[in-house]
Design a protein around this motif. Structure first.
Motif, mmCIF file in Angstrom:
data_model
loop_
_atom_site.group_PDB
_atom_site.id
_atom_site.type_symbol
_atom_site.label_atom_id
_atom_site.label_comp_id
_atom_site.label_asym_id
_atom_site.label_seq_id
_atom_site.Cartn_x
_atom_site.Cartn_y
_atom_site.Cartn_z
ATOM 1 N N GLU A 97 0.856 -1.184 0.000
ATOM 2 C CA GLU A 97 0.000 0.000 0.000
ATOM 3 C C GLU A 97 0.891 1.232 0.000
ATOM 4 O OE1 GLU A 97 -3.058 -0.483 -0.377
ATOM 5 O OE2 GLU A 97 -3.606 -2.372 0.582
ATOM 6 N N GLY A 98 0.286 2.381 -0.262
ATOM 7 C CA GLY A 98 1.026 3.617 -0.126
ATOM 8 C C GLY A 98 1.316 3.907 1.337
ATOM 9 N N ASN A 99 2.482 4.471 1.590
ATOM 10 C CA ASN A 99 2.848 4.853 2.951
ATOM 11 C C ASN A 99 1.983 6.045 3.375
ATOM 12 O OD1 ASN A 99 4.061 5.792 5.311
ATOM 13 N ND2 ASN A 99 6.142 5.500 4.573
ATOM 14 N N PRO A 100 1.132 5.895 4.410
ATOM 15 C CA PRO A 100 0.222 6.987 4.776
ATOM 16 C C PRO A 100 0.928 8.241 5.264
ATOM 17 C CG PRO A 100 0.132 5.209 6.402
ATOM 18 C CD PRO A 100 0.948 4.709 5.262
ATOM 19 N N LYS A 101 2.199 8.116 5.690
ATOM 20 C CA LYS A 101 2.943 9.287 6.156
ATOM 21 C C LYS A 101 3.720 9.963 5.036
ATOM 22 C CE LYS A 101 3.735 7.741 10.941
ATOM 23 N NZ LYS A 101 4.792 7.463 11.962
ATOM 24 N N HIS A 102 3.994 9.226 3.973
ATOM 25 C CA HIS A 102 4.865 9.759 2.930
ATOM 26 C C HIS A 102 4.144 10.851 2.134
ATOM 27 C CE1 HIS A 102 7.639 9.971 -0.442
ATOM 28 N NE2 HIS A 102 8.496 9.261 0.255
ATOM 29 N N PRO A 103 4.767 12.014 1.941
ATOM 30 C CA PRO A 103 4.063 13.131 1.281
ATOM 31 C C PRO A 103 3.683 12.869 -0.167
ATOM 32 C CG PRO A 103 6.387 13.670 1.670
ATOM 33 C CD PRO A 103 6.104 12.406 2.418
ATOM 34 N N SER A 104 4.341 11.926 -0.843
ATOM 35 C CA SER A 104 4.005 11.684 -2.247
ATOM 36 C C SER A 104 2.854 10.707 -2.421
ATOM 37 C CB SER A 104 5.229 11.171 -3.006
ATOM 38 O OG SER A 104 5.520 9.838 -2.649
ATOM 39 N N THR A 105 2.615 9.842 -1.443
ATOM 40 C CA THR A 105 1.543 8.851 -1.595
ATOM 41 C C THR A 105 0.412 9.026 -0.590
ATOM 42 O OG1 THR A 105 2.813 7.301 -0.224
ATOM 43 C CG2 THR A 105 3.064 7.111 -2.606
ATOM 44 N N LEU A 106 0.737 9.423 0.639
ATOM 45 C CA LEU A 106 -0.265 9.602 1.698
ATOM 46 C C LEU A 106 -1.216 8.406 1.784
ATOM 47 C CD1 LEU A 106 -1.134 13.416 1.452
ATOM 48 C CD2 LEU A 106 0.314 12.250 3.131
ATOM 49 N N GLY A 107 -0.652 7.218 1.698
ATOM 50 C CA GLY A 107 -1.440 6.002 1.855
ATOM 51 C C GLY A 107 -2.066 5.488 0.584
ATOM 52 N N LYS A 108 -1.913 6.183 -0.516
ATOM 53 C CA LYS A 108 -2.534 5.774 -1.777
ATOM 54 C C LYS A 108 -1.516 5.088 -2.681
ATOM 55 C CE LYS A 108 -6.284 7.404 -0.228
ATOM 56 N NZ LYS A 108 -7.327 6.450 0.227
ATOM 57 N N SER A 109 -1.991 4.469 -3.733
ATOM 58 C CA SER A 109 -1.091 3.708 -4.600
ATOM 59 C C SER A 109 -1.578 3.757 -6.037
ATOM 60 C CB SER A 109 -1.000 2.255 -4.112
ATOM 61 O OG SER A 109 -2.268 1.653 -4.078
ATOM 62 N N ASP A 110 -0.766 3.210 -6.920
ATOM 63 C CA ASP A 110 -1.151 3.078 -8.323
ATOM 64 C C ASP A 110 -1.078 1.611 -8.721
ATOM 65 O OD1 ASP A 110 1.526 2.560 -8.468
ATOM 66 O OD2 ASP A 110 2.037 4.232 -9.776
ATOM 67 N N ILE A 111 -1.404 1.325 -9.959
ATOM 68 C CA ILE A 111 -1.455 -0.076 -10.397
ATOM 69 C C ILE A 111 -0.077 -0.721 -10.343
ATOM 70 C CG2 ILE A 111 -3.500 0.271 -11.831
ATOM 71 C CD1 ILE A 111 -1.662 0.328 -14.281
ATOM 72 N N PHE A 112 0.979 0.057 -10.580
ATOM 73 C CA PHE A 112 2.316 -0.519 -10.606
ATOM 74 C C PHE A 112 2.777 -0.908 -9.206
ATOM 75 C CE2 PHE A 112 2.273 2.632 -14.190
ATOM 76 C CZ PHE A 112 2.106 1.695 -15.192
ATOM 77 N N MET A 113 2.480 -0.080 -8.221
ATOM 78 C CA MET A 113 2.845 -0.416 -6.849
ATOM 79 C C MET A 113 2.155 -1.692 -6.414
ATOM 80 S SD MET A 113 2.196 1.668 -3.276
ATOM 81 C CE MET A 113 2.958 3.175 -3.833
ATOM 82 N N GLN A 114 0.864 -1.807 -6.697
ATOM 83 C CA GLN A 114 0.122 -2.995 -6.310
ATOM 84 C C GLN A 114 0.663 -4.243 -7.007
ATOM 85 O OE1 GLN A 114 -2.232 -3.304 -4.020
ATOM 86 N NE2 GLN A 114 -2.378 -1.132 -3.522
ATOM 87 N N ALA A 115 1.059 -4.096 -8.273
ATOM 88 C CA ALA A 115 1.483 -5.264 -9.053
ATOM 89 C C ALA A 115 2.920 -5.662 -8.793
ATOM 90 C CB ALA A 115 1.293 -4.985 -10.543
ATOM 91 N N GLU A 116 3.694 -4.819 -8.074
ATOM 92 C CA GLU A 116 5.081 -5.180 -7.784
ATOM 93 C C GLU A 116 5.171 -6.452 -6.942
ATOM 94 O OE1 GLU A 116 8.059 -4.465 -8.528
ATOM 95 O OE2 GLU A 116 7.897 -2.646 -9.734
#
Length: 1011
Positions: free
Chosen positions: A130-149
């Motif tokens: 998942e996206g890191n909820p603390k990270h300023p670029s993702t704030l807990g969100k993700s894209d298809i590539f992150m999920q598929a890694e």
């Protein structure tokens, strides 16, 4: 000891036998018989395992069995490893509770930029990203590539061993070879030695490359990005006197004009830009809060689909639009358009809107456009007062932007052609495949005496190199990087390398005579002297542990640089950019222009072997397992072409064969060619059947992103495409309810027809839900159709892929699909996206027809599937009006490959063939939250449960919760006037509802077009 008990000699013997006989396991069963004989004679301990296999096995499985047999015999493998003590799992390890996952912050890279990741681990194996909820670029969100890694990590086709000329070697042997070569390089100061990388932002790796270049002063560093024309750095250097990178702040932009810039589409900043842009539209109940997006683009994209006003144009028209806009606005040095110039009326209206919102507006230009046009757009934004507000600039983060001894990929090919390159290290990337055809990289690489490549997969380039070094996945090793806005991000391993792999940092340790240094040591060595001053009050261990726990260094984003365009440059722009009397976009005499785009799901080709992404329907095209030439319906008609017709594509003397796909809203006299396909060496993809065509083979390095003219010739035959655009279709009803913003503001209660709100009587009895009543609301206004929800659901719920042929039979298994609808004129229709999971109907038509009561209702309102009751009648699927149930026609799940099974979520059943599957609202997450609440003796909090699709969605379009809790977010949204139930007239009483799609088109443009 028999010589065959050495793995290297065994492989060599097999390779020689194949080479002499021309026989391999794919074309003759004799190889299987020979391997059986060898195994039985030399390794009797493994013979019983061999006999258990049902089918002939590949060399990969053969060597796995060899490894197991050697372990039983007490022999060593390729590399001598120290003995390790194995302790039985009798006493539970500290801080490890079986069944309770642990979470670690790490990072993955896309386009060289890091994205903050929060990885879930079960007993030492990563199972979800998942996206890191603390990270300023993702704030807990993700894209298809992150999920598929996650699938990349457990891909059995990953490279596993070091090879030299096709023979298995060890890391020690490679190290010895490098030590010998280093003595020669030292004498020549590294003259003719090249390091070729993809874009990187890792401070530690950049420092290592600099150390290498310092050690060998005449060596050079080359880098390339197959998706970038390289015009942006040229533009910023010319405009501001230094290389810079632009950053956009959509939270301040009330009016946005995009000229062929897909800022909502996939890329390093997708999560941030889409979230910030849609933050305006989430506050639509506040006065004047709704932003407006104008888009002119040469290929229909996610950004264009979400536009309030959109115009399809050829790529050659984009510079003219920018020039006209600058003239209309009165940018310094740019004369107003002459009266004889045909300026689109919409552009004049959009220019006035931008001017009205000066300082809170933004004009974007696609990076594929020329540096001259990009400078012009910078000047437009400066004129509008957007600098420092909606547009700022930072120092470039990619390490190759300002290194010593840098060489462009064009310069590299010239040096290879001249015989100046003596050795080349290709660290990541695949230049033989994805450099433009006119560079002839493959031919020139063949002249280099020593060729070494590192990568996760054996690709087209690796087969032309002497040494291949298997690279570790980011979840297996340490590293760092910077996100697109500069935040320093750390990467830490969650699992030991599954195979004999090393990270690029460890490869550089070998190249710089530090062979014993691990990636973790390299990270510490760099950051101990380079940590920020604000952390000096802590010990290094405290700083490092805190940074790893968070996944990044707080407040480390790049600072904005104040810039302005000089008066001299304004004069240069005014003299160099002349108006042209552009031909009408529909002029049939105009040649067809080609546009090259990264594939929406395969990106630049690196994910070609990722089955999740191959089977994910592309957001606009709904195409899977391949690419096609995209044409408008009018252009296809002009060329007498229809879907799946095979054509010859010709640019200059370069030729490829491809299939046609017609897409409404695509510009006339323009063809979009998606990159990333046509792979011949990408694991199983390309090993037997090449998917799609290779668009890189049509590119010209002088203009890699578009071509002024492409010739398309019909071949008179067809090639099957696997699309899903007619699967589960519900057209012809009130599926997506649309309203413009002004109408909604005036009469919010009128956009949903009262007939759609009426509860329909049914013969099914009502049921009271005294406790929780789980429900979902999907906000169509902010959904961008990126399909991160689909991949997140697939990863969370162990959903299998079915393959191209099964997709063509409408048998894809996705539990949440994202439908795409067109409305209006085929030349420029509105585009709507609608995620469709199971509706969890309170009066579900699927339940009453199931003869075994396999589908029923839970006490909190979930429509459940009990797999061991299901006998596969499929009555429920036939009776479901939403078509959200999936049936296992075959054994789609891989139950044989051990590595593939490691990725499965242990909280979710892995289904066998013959059962019905569907969305469960992530019931495993509901139960987990319920257990925690009961332990703490409290109710479940609102938003404590995030379904997988909700957690991944970058724009928060999906909201889940308890509708019985009147203070919950989902209950609030269900009370809004724009909330509606899909197919409510059927009386199913669905728990999943939608918020009507609201957009903000300029009414003046609508009047102009009507007149």
């Amino acid at each position: 000891m028999s010589p065959l008990k050495d793995q290297n000699l065994l492989w060599k013997s097999l390779s020689e036998w194949e080479a002499k006989s021309g026989i391999n396991e794919d074309n003759d069963p004799r190889l299987f018989e020979a391997l059986s004989e060898v195994l039985t004679r030399e390794f009797p301990e493994g013979a019983s395992r061999w006999a258990e296999l049902e089918d002939p096995v590949s060399r990969r499985k053969f060597i796995q069995i060899m490894g197991a047999s050697m372990a039983l015999a007490g022999l060593t493998a390729c590399t001598v490893m120290p003995p390790e003590k194995i302790i039985p799992y009798i006493i539970q390890p500290e801080n490890l509770v079986p069944g309770i996952p642990k979470y670690f912050a790490t990072a993955y890279h896309l386009g060289g930029f890091a994205k903050g990741v929060l990885a879930e681990s079960h007993e030492g194996r990563p199972t979800k990203l998942e996206g890191n909820p603390k990270h300023p670029s993702t704030l807990g969100k993700s894209d298809i590539f992150m999920q598929a890694e996650l699938l990349q990590l457990y891909d059995p086709d990953r490279a596993k061993t070091v090879t030299h000329l096709g023979s298995i070697k060890t890391w020690d042997e490679f190290t010895s070879t490098m030590l010998l070569a280093a003595s020669q390089w030292k004498t020549s100061q590294g003259e003719g030695v090249i390091v070729l990388t993809h874009p990187i932002t890792s401070p530690t790796l950049i420092e290592d490359i600099r150390s290498f270049l310092h050690l060998y002063p005449k060596a050079k560093w080359s880098s390339y990005d197959p998706l970038s024309g390289g015009q942006l750095q040229t533009a910023t250097t010319a405009a501001f006197g230094q290389k810079l990178s632009p950053l956009y702040d959509f939270t301040q932009a009330q009016v946005v004009l995009s000229l062929d810039a897909d800022f909502l589409g996939p890329g390093p900043a997708q999560e941030t830009y889409s979230r910030d842009f849609m933050s305006f539209r989430k506050k639509r109940d506040q006065k004047n809060s709704f932003n407006r997006l104008y888009v002119a683009e040469s290929s229909i994209s996610i950004t264009g689909a979400c536009a309030d006003n959109r115009w399809p144009v050829r790529p050659s028209v984009i510079p003219e639009l920018a020039r006209s806009l600058a003239g209309i606005l009165g940018v310094k040095g740019i004369a107003p358009p002459p009266p004889t110039t045909e300026i689109p009326s919409w552009l004049k209206i959009a220019a006035q809107d931008l001017k009205t919102h000066a300082g809170h507006s933004l004009v974007l230009i696609g990076e594929q456009n020329s540096a001259e046009v990009q400078i012009l757009v910078f000047a437009i934004n400066e004129h509008l007062g957007n600098f420092g507000k909606t547009l700022s600039f930072i120092e470039p983060l990619l390490g190759e932007a300002h290194p010593p001894q840098h060489l462009t990929v064009e310069g590299l090919t010239h040096e290879m052609a001249a015989g100046k390159v003596k050795a080349i290290f290709i660290l990541g990337g695949n230049p033989v495949y994805d450099t433009p055809a006119t560079l002839r990289f493959k031919d020139h690489l063949d002249q280099v005496p020593l060729r070494i490549i590192s990568g996760i997969y054996r690709n087209e380039t690796s087969y032309l190199c002497h040494w291949f070094l298997p690279e570790s996945h980011f979840l297996e090793t340490w590293g760092d990087g910077r996100s697109f806005e500069g935040t320093i991000t750390f990467q830490q391993p969650l699992i030991s390398p599954l195979y004999e792999t090393r990270s690029i940092l460890e490869v550089f340790s070998i190249l710089t005579n530090r062979a014993g240094r691990t990636a973790g040591q390299a990270l510490r060595e760099y950051w101990e002297p380079h940590r920020p001053p604000s952390s000096l009050n802590l010990s290094f261990e405290e700083f490092f542990e805190h940074a790893l726990r968070d996944g990044f260094i707080a407040n480390s984003a790049s600072r904005a640089i104040n810039v302005s365009i000089t008066q001299a440059l304004h004069k240069t722009l005014g003299s160099s950019l002349k108006f042209k009397n552009s031909e009408a976009n529909g002029d049939i005499a105009h040649p067809i222009e080609a546009v090259f785009k990264p594939d929406p799901t395969i990106w630049d080709g690196r994910y070609a072997n990722n089955a999740w992404l191959q089977e994910l329907p592309k957001p606009i095209l709904q195409l899977t397992w391949g690419n096609a030439v995209i044409l408008s319906p009018a252009t296809a008609k002009l060329l007498d072409l229809k879907d799946e017709d095979q054509v010859e594509l010709k640019i200059a003397d370069r030729i490829q064969h491809a299939s046609i796909l017609r897409v409404p809203g695509h510009p006339d006299h323009c063809a979009t060619l998606y990159l990333g396909y046509g792979r011949t060496r990408a694991g199983r993809v390309g090993s037997k059947t090449v998917l799609g065509y290779n668009a890189y083979a049509l590119q010209d390095h002088s203009s890699p992103t578009f071509a002024r003219e492409i010739h398309i010739r019909k071949l008179g035959k067809t090639s099957e495409l696997a699309t899903t655009h007619m699967h589960s279709s519900m057209e012809g009803r009130d599926i997506v309810i649309y309203s413009d913003y002004e109408s909604w503001r005036r009469k919010p209660n009128s956009i949903i027809n009262e007939e759609l709100k009426k509860e329909q009587p049914t013969i099914l009895a009502d049921f009271k839900y005294p406790g929780e009543a789980w429900a979902m609301v999907i906000d169509l206004t902010v959904c961008i159709g990126c399909k991160a929800c689909t991949i997140a659901c697939q990863a969370e719920n162990n959903i299998p892929v079915v393959g191209k042929e099964e997709v063509r039979r409408s048998r894809e298994m996705h539990w949440i699909r994202v439908d795409r609808y067109f409305q209006g004129n085929a030349s420029n229709p509105r585009v709507f996206f609608q995620p469709v999971p199971c509706m969890h109907c309170e009066k579900a038509p699927c339940e009453v027809v199931c003869p075994t009561v396999a589908t029923n209702h839970s006490y909190d309102g979930l429509n459940q599937m009990i797999y061991n009751r299901c006998v596969g009648t499929r009555y429920c699927s036939n009776n479901c009006p939403y078509k959200v149930r999936r049936f296992n026609f075959f054994q789609y799940s891989d139950t044989k490959d051990f590595t593939s099974k490691l990725r499965h979520n242990p909280d979710v059943t892995v289904r066998s063939r013959g059962v019905m599957e569907k969305c469960t609202y992530c019931t495993q997450r509901i139960q987990g939250a319920r257990i925690n609440a009961e332990i703490e003796n409290r109710p479940i909090r609102d938003q404590e449960i995030l379904t997988a699709c909700q957690q991944a969605c970058p724009t928060d379009a999906i909201i889940f919760g308890d509708q019985n809790n009147k203070k919950s977010q989902v209950a609030h949204l269900k009370g809004l006037p724009e909330n509606y139930k899909l197919l409510n007239d059927l009386g199913t009483k669905p728990r999943t509802t939608y918020l009507a799609l609201i957009r903000n088109p300029n009414a003046q443009i609508h009047l102009e077009e009507t007149e």
